[in-house]
Design a protein around this motif. Structure first.
Motif: not given
Length: 245
Positions: A67, A126, A142, A145-146
């Motif tokens: 990430i 994560t 973020l 993406y998490n």
């Protein structure tokens, strides 16, 4: 127990407090291979993971952390000269950032490949933060993406190490700084040197940060969160597979 760790600088540990070494200290009989590399996106990590497992697949678990650079690298395009040069270099090196839909498809392909070809438990992580100011634009990204990592872990039978939950808890408790790898010389060179001589926490104190040295890379408190979450996930792998050291 034999575990492979693959990820970016958060896992590599040369530019922050090394949480893998913290796990090693508590579990000296585990074998842990750290093949993380600074600056990598999921595109490059996926390729390297496949190549590595083709050469050595004798693992009980693989911890895949990603990430960071899929979000952080695109911001370099809008910064100073050296940040822009670093962005171009990373793109030429194959570290192409993936937008959320592409990221999800690639993560699913990577998980599917490992599960089809190897008897290895995948642990997905994560990410804690990209800027300790949780209202920053990078943290809005973020969250997306998490959420993808959580969804893929649930739907594809991976173990989830959710460090983001603990980061949010700690960062919501007090005043945070709007700081995210702000200086190129520090990000590329000086912070790495400081971390290698044990000065990570002093960098955090100087910049009034809580869990990181620069909004991204970990100080002792941030590393402890990663250590505890990943350690718990690996122990769950051990329990599920009925493997004993």
């Amino acid at each position: 127990m034999k575990v492979l760790f693959i990820g970016d600088s958060i896992t590599r540990g040369t530019q922050s407090v090394d949480w893998i070494k913290m796990i090693e200290k508590d579990h000296p009989y585990w074998t842990m291979d750290n093949v993380a590399a600074n600056g990598e996106t999921l595109t490059k990590l996926s390729e390297r993971l496949k190549t590595h497992l083709q050469q050595n697949s004798d693992y009980h678990a693989v911890v895949l952390q990603t990430i960071t650079n899929d979000i952080l690298l695109p911001t370099f395009k809008h910064r100073g000269f050296w940040f822009r040069q670093a962005y171009r270099y990373q793109i030429k090196s194959g570290n192409v950032p993936a937008a959320p839909p592409v990221f999800e498809a690639l993560l699913r392909q990577t998980v599917d490949y490992v599960q089809k070809h190897y008897n290895i438990q995948l642990i997905l992580t994560t990410l804690g933060c990209i800027n300790e100011n949780l209202l920053a634009e990078t943290n809005a990204k973020l969250f997306s993406y998490n959420s993808i990592v959580k969804k893929v872990a649930k739907e594809m039978n991976c173990i989830l190490a959710d460090v983001s939950e603990d980061f949010q808890y700690h960062l919501n408790k007090g005043q945070t700084q709007d700081y995210c790898a702000d200086d190129f010389a520090n990000t590329a060179f000086l912070d790495l040197i400081s971390c290698n001589i044990g000065m990570a926490d002093k960098l955090s104190q100087k910049r009034k940060l809580h869990l990181t040295i620069d909004g991204v890379h970990l100080n002792s408190k941030g590393a402890q969160i990663f250590k505890e979450k990943i350690e718990t996930a690996v122990l769950l792998t051990k329990e599920k597979s009925l493997l004993f050291i």
